[in-house]
Design a protein around this motif. Structure first.
Motif, PDB file in Angstrom:
ATOM      1  N   PRO A  84      12.748  34.915  12.691  1.00 13.23           N
ATOM      2  CA  PRO A  84      12.680  36.237  12.056  1.00 13.23           C
ATOM      3  C   PRO A  84      11.681  37.183  12.717  1.00 13.23           C
ATOM      4  N   LEU A  85      10.715  36.622  13.435  1.00 15.38           N
ATOM      5  CA  LEU A  85       9.709  37.449  14.096  1.00 15.38           C
ATOM      6  C   LEU A  85      10.147  37.920  15.471  1.00 15.38           C
ATOM      7  N   LEU A  86      11.133  37.244  16.046  1.00 12.78           N
ATOM      8  CA  LEU A  86      11.544  37.546  17.414  1.00 12.78           C
ATOM      9  C   LEU A  86      12.312  38.861  17.484  1.00 12.78           C
ATOM     10  N   ARG A  87      11.883  39.687  18.417  1.00  5.65           N
ATOM     11  CA  ARG A  87      12.547  40.956  18.660  1.00  5.65           C
ATOM     12  C   ARG A  87      13.934  40.714  19.283  1.00  5.65           C
ATOM     13  N   GLU A  88      14.859  41.637  19.061  1.00  6.56           N
ATOM     14  CA  GLU A  88      16.142  41.575  19.747  1.00  6.56           C
ATOM     15  C   GLU A  88      15.881  41.523  21.254  1.00  6.56           C
ATOM     16  N   GLY A  89      16.575  40.635  21.951  1.00  9.72           N
ATOM     17  CA  GLY A  89      16.343  40.487  23.373  1.00  9.72           C
ATOM     18  C   GLY A  89      15.146  39.610  23.697  1.00  9.72           C
ATOM     19  N   GLY A  90      14.698  38.815  22.735  1.00 11.12           N
ATOM     20  CA  GLY A  90      13.547  37.945  22.946  1.00 11.12           C
ATOM     21  C   GLY A  90      13.870  36.759  23.852  1.00 11.12           C
ATOM     22  N   ARG A  91      12.844  35.973  24.111  1.00  8.21           N
ATOM     23  CA  ARG A  91      12.978  34.835  25.011  1.00  8.21           C
ATOM     24  C   ARG A  91      12.406  33.570  24.350  1.00  8.21           C
ATOM     25  N   ILE A  92      13.157  32.477  24.431  1.00  7.68           N
ATOM     26  CA  ILE A  92      12.674  31.164  24.001  1.00  7.68           C
ATOM     27  C   ILE A  92      12.793  30.226  25.194  1.00  7.68           C
ATOM     28  N   ILE A  93      11.690  29.600  25.546  1.00 13.31           N
ATOM     29  CA  ILE A  93      11.658  28.700  26.701  1.00 13.31           C
ATOM     30  C   ILE A  93      10.957  27.418  26.273  1.00 13.31           C
ATOM     31  N   THR A  94      11.608  26.282  26.485  1.00 11.07           N
ATOM     32  CA  THR A  94      11.027  24.992  26.118  1.00 11.07           C
ATOM     33  C   THR A  94      10.840  24.160  27.382  1.00 11.07           C
ATOM     34  N   ILE A  95       9.680  23.533  27.501  1.00 12.64           N
ATOM     35  CA  ILE A  95       9.392  22.712  28.670  1.00 12.64           C
ATOM     36  C   ILE A  95       9.997  21.325  28.473  1.00 12.64           C
ATOM     37  N   SER A  96      10.885  20.962  29.375  1.00 15.15           N
ATOM     38  CA  SER A  96      11.516  19.646  29.369  1.00 15.15           C
ATOM     39  C   SER A  96      10.878  18.797  30.468  1.00 15.15           C
ATOM     40  N   SER A  97      11.672  17.999  31.160  1.00 13.79           N
ATOM     41  CA  SER A  97      11.152  17.121  32.203  1.00 13.79           C
ATOM     42  C   SER A  97      12.304  16.585  33.038  1.00 13.79           C
ATOM     43  N   VAL A  98      12.033  16.299  34.315  1.00 13.48           N
ATOM     44  CA  VAL A  98      13.078  15.691  35.146  1.00 13.48           C
ATOM     45  C   VAL A  98      13.368  14.259  34.720  1.00 13.48           C
ATOM     46  N   THR A  99      12.585  13.704  33.784  1.00  9.79           N
ATOM     47  CA  THR A  99      12.878  12.358  33.296  1.00  9.79           C
ATOM     48  C   THR A  99      14.248  12.278  32.625  1.00  9.79           C
ATOM     49  N   ASN A 109      16.302  28.887  27.011  1.00 13.22           N
ATOM     50  CA  ASN A 109      16.411  28.036  28.191  1.00 13.22           C
ATOM     51  C   ASN A 109      15.341  26.952  28.174  1.00 13.22           C
ATOM     52  N   ALA A 110      15.517  25.968  29.041  1.00 14.25           N
ATOM     53  CA  ALA A 110      14.523  24.912  29.229  1.00 14.25           C
ATOM     54  C   ALA A 110      14.125  24.868  30.694  1.00 14.25           C
ATOM     55  N   VAL A 111      12.887  24.469  30.945  1.00 15.59           N
ATOM     56  CA  VAL A 111      12.371  24.299  32.302  1.00 15.59           C
ATOM     57  C   VAL A 111      11.926  22.852  32.443  1.00 15.59           C
ATOM     58  N   ALA A 112      12.393  22.197  33.506  1.00 23.25           N
ATOM     59  CA  ALA A 112      12.116  20.771  33.690  1.00 23.25           C
ATOM     60  C   ALA A 112      11.226  20.540  34.913  1.00 23.25           C
ATOM     61  N   PRO A 113       9.913  20.404  34.707  1.00 19.30           N
ATOM     62  CA  PRO A 113       9.022  20.101  35.829  1.00 19.30           C
ATOM     63  C   PRO A 113       9.179  18.647  36.279  1.00 19.30           C
ATOM     64  N   GLY A 114       8.728  18.388  37.493  1.00 18.73           N
ATOM     65  CA  GLY A 114       8.646  17.023  37.998  1.00 18.73           C
ATOM     66  C   GLY A 114       7.197  16.594  38.070  1.00 18.73           C
ATOM     67  N   THR A 128      21.040  32.015  30.102  1.00 25.13           N
ATOM     68  CA  THR A 128      20.750  31.399  28.802  1.00 25.13           C
ATOM     69  C   THR A 128      21.503  30.084  28.675  1.00 25.13           C
ATOM     70  N   GLY A 129      20.945  29.186  27.875  1.00 25.52           N
ATOM     71  CA  GLY A 129      21.551  27.879  27.664  1.00 25.52           C
ATOM     72  C   GLY A 129      21.424  26.953  28.859  1.00 25.52           C
ATOM     73  N   GLN A 130      20.435  27.216  29.737  1.00 23.62           N
ATOM     74  CA  GLN A 130      20.329  26.468  30.982  1.00 23.62           C
ATOM     75  C   GLN A 130      19.051  25.617  31.030  1.00 23.62           C
ATOM     76  N   VAL A 131      19.107  24.577  31.844  1.00 24.50           N
ATOM     77  CA  VAL A 131      17.921  23.788  32.176  1.00 24.50           C
ATOM     78  C   VAL A 131      17.592  24.082  33.633  1.00 24.50           C
ATOM     79  N   ILE A 132      16.445  24.679  33.875  1.00 28.15           N
ATOM     80  CA  ILE A 132      16.029  25.037  35.227  1.00 28.15           C
ATOM     81  C   ILE A 132      15.116  23.943  35.762  1.00 28.15           C
ATOM     82  N   ASP A 133      15.565  23.264  36.792  1.00 22.40           N
ATOM     83  CA  ASP A 133      14.766  22.208  37.421  1.00 22.40           C
ATOM     84  C   ASP A 133      13.647  22.856  38.230  1.00 22.40           C
TER      85      ASP A 133
END
Length: 254
Positions: free
Chosen positions: A130-145, A182-187, A238-243
């Motif tokens: 509810p706090l996110l502005r229209e056009g906001g961004r959500i990014i979650t840190i994943s992992s190459v595991t 989106n998600a970002v997957a560090p190694g 959007t909806g992607q996992v970026i390695d």
């Protein structure tokens, strides 16, 4: 680069390591950053101090994740600091570390991993929505595991697989509001807090040799990817996992 001027960002687990680098990078781009921390008050203060010395704006919020009422406690501090402003960027970075191989992981460790790494990000997004502005961004840190078999990190990898699925499905749900997820997957990423781990004889060279770009990653490498996803330039992703691993374990080199 100041394409985030006037925007606000919440970065969980921002007192050190990759989280600190992300918070600083978003602040350099112009965002006001909410620096979440669990126990490292001095580290959070250091993150805020570095941002302010660089001319940016930030404030810290303390909340232990994975416990009862964690999300409400977090957002009480977030909303007090925002003082009526909307939230533009949410980065779910905080995570519990691997608990060990199958034979050593206890039920309590397993439950804690999922409480911090899966339940907390999910309900943080629910509360932030509810706090996110229209056009906001959500990014979650994943992992190459999630794309390789490491018996010492099975339960940890399971949590990261869960947030990757979460990101894809929530991207579909929130896209009508222009919000990208989106998600970002560090190694293998060397930071100030885990640097001693890579000092074991030959380890850094072994990992670098298994990476297409032939080096260990740094926290700034990951932070730059997150900053891109938070920017207007990534509006159609959007909806992607970026390695963001530099090509760790892509296969044998010729």
């Amino acid at each position: 680069m100041s394409d985030l001027n006037g925007r606000t960002a919440l970065v969980t687990g921002a007192s050190r390591g990759i989280g600190r680098a992300i918070a600083i990078r978003l602040a350099v781009a112009g965002a006001t950053v909410i620096v979440h921390f669990g126990t490292d008050k001095d580290g959070a203060a250091a993150t805020v101090g570095e941002i302010e010395r660089a001319g940016g704006a930030a404030f810290a919020v303390e909340t232990e994740l994975g416990v009862d009422d964690d999300v409400e406690t977090l957002f009480a501090g977030v909303e007090a600091g925002l003082a009526g402003r909307p939230l533009d960027i949410l980065v779910n970075n905080a995570a519990a570390p691997p608990a060990g191989p199958l034979g050593a992981t206890t039920r309590a460790q397993f439950d804690h991993l999922f409480a911090v790494n899966v339940r907390a990000p999910y309900f943080i997004i629910q509360r932030a929505s509810p706090l996110l502005r229209e056009g906001g961004r959500i990014i979650t840190i994943s992992s190459v595991t999630t794309r390789m078999a490491n018996p010492s990190q099975t339960s940890f990898a399971m949590t990261k697989g869960a947030v990757e699925t979460m990101s894809m499905t929530l991207a579909n749900e929130l896209g009508a509001r222009g919000i990208t997820v989106n998600a970002v997957a560090p190694g293998a990423t060397r930071t100030a807090t885990n640097g001693s781990f890579f000092e074991a004889p030959g380890l850094a060279e072994l990992v670098a040799g298994s990476t297409a770009l032939n080096r260990l990653g740094g926290a700034d490498d990951v932070a730059d990817v997150v900053a891109f996803l938070a920017s207007d330039a990534a509006r159609w992703i959007t909806g992607q996992v970026i390695d963001a691993s530099g090509g760790l374990f892509l296969g044998p080199r010729a």
